[in-house]
Design an enzyme around this catalytic site. Structure first.
Site, PDB file in Angstrom:
ATOM      1  N   ASP A   1      77.550  25.189 -71.798  1.00 51.29           N
ATOM      2  CA  ASP A   1      77.118  23.802 -71.810  1.00 51.29           C
ATOM      3  C   ASP A   1      75.874  23.636 -70.941  1.00 51.29           C
ATOM      4  O   ASP A   1      75.072  24.569 -70.806  1.00 51.29           O
ATOM      5  CB  ASP A   1      78.270  22.912 -71.328  1.00 51.29           C
ATOM      6  CG  ASP A   1      78.287  21.562 -72.017  1.00 51.29           C
ATOM      7  OD1 ASP A   1      77.399  20.743 -71.733  1.00 51.29           O
ATOM      8  OD2 ASP A   1      79.187  21.314 -72.843  1.00 51.29           O
TER       9      ASP A   1
ATOM     10  N   PRO B   1      84.265  16.823 -56.366  1.00 48.59           N
ATOM     11  CA  PRO B   1      85.574  16.872 -55.689  1.00 48.59           C
ATOM     12  C   PRO B   1      86.741  17.170 -56.618  1.00 48.59           C
ATOM     13  O   PRO B   1      87.749  17.734 -56.180  1.00 48.59           O
ATOM     14  CB  PRO B   1      85.705  15.477 -55.056  1.00 48.59           C
ATOM     15  CG  PRO B   1      84.703  14.625 -55.762  1.00 48.59           C
ATOM     16  CD  PRO B   1      83.580  15.538 -56.139  1.00 48.59           C
ATOM     17  N   ASP B   2      86.614  16.831 -57.884  1.00 45.11           N
ATOM     18  CA  ASP B   2      87.720  17.071 -58.815  1.00 45.11           C
ATOM     19  C   ASP B   2      87.731  18.493 -59.367  1.00 45.11           C
ATOM     20  O   ASP B   2      88.672  18.879 -60.063  1.00 45.11           O
ATOM     21  CB  ASP B   2      87.654  16.081 -59.975  1.00 45.11           C
ATOM     22  CG  ASP B   2      87.827  14.642 -59.514  1.00 45.11           C
ATOM     23  OD1 ASP B   2      88.307  14.434 -58.383  1.00 45.11           O
ATOM     24  OD2 ASP B   2      87.460  13.732 -60.285  1.00 45.11           O
TER      25      ASP B   2
ATOM     26  N   ASP C   1      73.599  32.241 -66.426  1.00 45.56           N
ATOM     27  CA  ASP C   1      72.510  31.525 -67.066  1.00 45.56           C
ATOM     28  C   ASP C   1      71.641  32.547 -67.787  1.00 45.56           C
ATOM     29  O   ASP C   1      70.941  33.332 -67.150  1.00 45.56           O
ATOM     30  CB  ASP C   1      71.690  30.760 -66.022  1.00 45.56           C
ATOM     31  CG  ASP C   1      70.492  30.042 -66.628  1.00 45.56           C
ATOM     32  OD1 ASP C   1      70.288  30.135 -67.852  1.00 45.56           O
ATOM     33  OD2 ASP C   1      69.761  29.387 -65.863  1.00 45.56           O
TER      34      ASP C   1
ATOM     35  N   HIS D   1      77.012  16.517 -68.603  1.00 45.00           N
ATOM     36  CA  HIS D   1      77.844  16.852 -69.769  1.00 45.00           C
ATOM     37  C   HIS D   1      78.779  18.030 -69.511  1.00 45.00           C
ATOM     38  O   HIS D   1      79.982  17.957 -69.755  1.00 45.00           O
ATOM     39  CB  HIS D   1      76.953  17.147 -70.963  1.00 45.00           C
ATOM     40  CG  HIS D   1      77.681  17.205 -72.266  1.00 45.00           C
ATOM     41  ND1 HIS D   1      78.135  18.376 -72.828  1.00 45.00           N
ATOM     42  CD2 HIS D   1      78.035  16.225 -73.126  1.00 45.00           C
ATOM     43  CE1 HIS D   1      78.728  18.112 -73.980  1.00 45.00           C
ATOM     44  NE2 HIS D   1      78.688  16.821 -74.183  1.00 45.00           N
TER      45      HIS D   1
ATOM     46  N   ASN E   1      78.757  14.695 -84.237  1.00 44.58           N
ATOM     47  CA  ASN E   1      78.940  13.261 -83.994  1.00 44.58           C
ATOM     48  C   ASN E   1      78.122  12.359 -84.902  1.00 44.58           C
ATOM     49  O   ASN E   1      77.810  11.234 -84.527  1.00 44.58           O
ATOM     50  CB  ASN E   1      78.548  12.937 -82.546  1.00 44.58           C
ATOM     51  CG  ASN E   1      79.417  13.639 -81.524  1.00 44.58           C
ATOM     52  OD1 ASN E   1      80.531  14.041 -81.806  1.00 44.58           O
ATOM     53  ND2 ASN E   1      78.887  13.791 -80.336  1.00 44.58           N
TER      54      ASN E   1
ATOM     55  N   VAL F   1      85.757  30.415 -85.649  1.00 43.96           N
ATOM     56  CA  VAL F   1      85.761  29.393 -84.609  1.00 43.96           C
ATOM     57  C   VAL F   1      86.780  28.315 -84.953  1.00 43.96           C
ATOM     58  O   VAL F   1      86.931  27.938 -86.117  1.00 43.96           O
ATOM     59  CB  VAL F   1      84.357  28.773 -84.456  1.00 43.96           C
ATOM     60  CG1 VAL F   1      84.371  27.623 -83.458  1.00 43.96           C
ATOM     61  CG2 VAL F   1      83.360  29.837 -84.032  1.00 43.96           C
TER      62      VAL F   1
ATOM     63  N   SER G   1      82.450  16.183 -78.412  1.00 50.53           N
ATOM     64  CA  SER G   1      82.237  16.981 -77.208  1.00 50.53           C
ATOM     65  C   SER G   1      83.422  16.906 -76.267  1.00 50.53           C
ATOM     66  O   SER G   1      83.698  17.844 -75.517  1.00 50.53           O
ATOM     67  CB  SER G   1      80.990  16.493 -76.460  1.00 50.53           C
ATOM     68  OG  SER G   1      79.810  16.882 -77.094  1.00 50.53           O
TER      69      SER G   1
END
Length: 447
Positions: free
Chosen positions: A54, A62-63, A73, A87, A179, A193, A242
């Site tokens: 992504d 924090p989550d 990368d 995202h 979308n 997939v 997404s």
């Protein structure tokens, strides 16, 4: 593309005078549908790595503290640690978010908070598509599930090769369908997939969820609260496939934690067999819902035979046998379990039927003299012809499961959302253009 900017048609909560921690957790309606306490009484997904290809993941949110592993990368820019685009962080939080504060009661909690996230940036050097490289890196670095909430109108040879690589190494790829209310985008449409559409809170298909014969499952994807830096806050709310895909990826991770001997295809089999069937749907899979809305608890507890190693997945291009890979064959032979046997399970290694050649005990031949030689030659020719026909049948027709990329020229991804990036020579279709993420007021500002 299904990139970080597809938090479309979102809703603002900025007008609330006293935003509180409860509003974030209560806003996660999907978790109430999933009934997390029941799911977590079985497993939270411990020991499973899920790759998120992504815009990068913020490991300091924090989550997500302690949930994010070192990533990759392909461009070499370190963008797998993403903070500028929310995202990827949002997608990761729906999988492995654990909340924060006393008893982790505040913030976003994901469906599988026991898993670890492998963050992978979607672009390579020169702003080229980095997803094929990302898939292979994820496989080589221990991911058992890969979530791709990205997409475009075409595939490429590198992409189909990477999907086949994941399949042959027993890694399940879950991808969002798109979308714009049209046909399924890629990589969701690539054979091999697991393509996921989105439903709204009433469990009806979200109006803009892309559809087609490739759709296998659907999941909550409207008014989804997720972690990420929107408008200076820590949370966002938005719609899109997404957000549906990571819920299915998280469910797959839960199943892999409980049934570690299941192949990727057999994991997909448990997911589709346990899904809630859409009302009024005819022959399944339905082109919008697939086999229905994912149900994690049922996927973990229903008595479902393991089935063939390939499961409901279409055979990726270039792969000759649905259970021929060492990993897939081992899983199919050992079995993956059912609710009656939550451990290894008995398995059901139903294989593709083989051409059975008659032995001398069942078809005696008189080999003496010229007549016997003629008979022997006839039998050998018949066997060779039968094998040749079987091989021809095994070569799938384009557009069918197991066939080559069926939708025209193999091209790369749509252009990156940056100036001076004409490298792919095409523009994204309607519905894929960038749209700014919607802000969700941060009740933890300054904490």
């Amino acid at each position: 593309m299904l990139g970080a900017t597809t938090l479309t048609a979102g809703f603002l909560l900025a007008g609330l005078p006293t935003a509180s921690a409860d509003q974030v957790r209560d806003g996660q309606w999907a978790n109430q549908y999933f009934n997390l306490e029941k799911v977590w009484s079985i497993t939270k997904g411990e020991g499973v790595k899920v790759a998120v290809i992504d815009s990068g993941v913020d490991p300091n949110h924090p989550d997500l503290a302690g949930r994010v592993l070192p990533g990759y990368d392909p461009s070499g820019g370190g963008n797998e640690v993403g903070t500028s685009d929310p995202h990827g962080t949002g997608v990761a939080s729906l999988i492995a978010g654990q909340g924060h504060g006393a008893g982790h009661a505040d913030g976003v909690v994901g469906l599988a908070p026991g898993v670890k996230i492998l963050p992978i940036y979607k672009m390579g050097t020169g702003d080229r598509d980095g997803i094929p490289e990302g898939i292979k890196w994820a496989v080589d670095n221990g991911a058992k599930v890969i979530n791709i909430s990205q997409g475009g109108p075409s595939t490429s040879a590198k992409e189909t090769e990477a999907v086949a690589y994941a399949y042959e190494h027993d890694v399940l790829i879950v991808a969002a369908t798109g979308n714009d209310g049209s046909s399924v985008g890629y990589p969701a449409a690539d054979p091999g997939v697991l393509a996921v559409g989105a439903v709204s809170q009433d469990l009806k298909i979200w109006a803009r969820s892309n559809f087609g014969q490739q759709v296998l499952l659907s999941a909550p994807g409207a008014r989804i609260v997720s972690a990420g830096g929107c408008s200076g806050g820590q949370y966002c709310m938005g719609d899109g496939t997404s957000f549906a895909a990571p819920y299915v990826a998280a469910t797959a991770a839960l199943v892999r934690a409980k049934f570690p001997k299941l192949t990727a295809g057999q994991v997909a089999q448990r997911l589709v067999k346990s899904a809630s069937q859409p009302a009024g749907a005819g022959k399944l899979p339905d082109e919008r819902y697939g086999y229905g809305v994912v149900r994690p608890y049922e996927a973990l507890t229903m008595d479902i035979p393991a089935g063939p190693a390939q499961g409901p997945l279409a055979l990726p291009a270039g792969v000759k046998d649905g259970g021929s890979s060492p990993a897939a064959s081992a899983g199919a032979t050992a079995g993956g379990g059912s609710s009656a046997d939550p451990g290894a399970g008995s398995g059901d290694p139903a294989a593709v039927p083989e051409l059975k050649q008659s032995s001398s005990s069942t078809m005696p031949l008189i080999l003496g003299g010229l007549g016997g030689v003629v008979v022997l030659l006839v039998v050998i020719i018949a066997i060779v012809v039968a094998n040749g026909r079987r091989r021809n049948r095994a070569q799938a027709v384009p557009g069918q499961p197991g066939g080559p990329a069926p939708y025209g020229a193999q091209q790369g991804w749509p252009p990156a959302q940056q100036q001076g990036a004409p490298q792919y020579g095409q523009q994204p279709p309607p519905g894929y253009p960038p749209q700014p993420p919607t802000s969700y007021q941060n009740p933890y500002q300054g904490q």
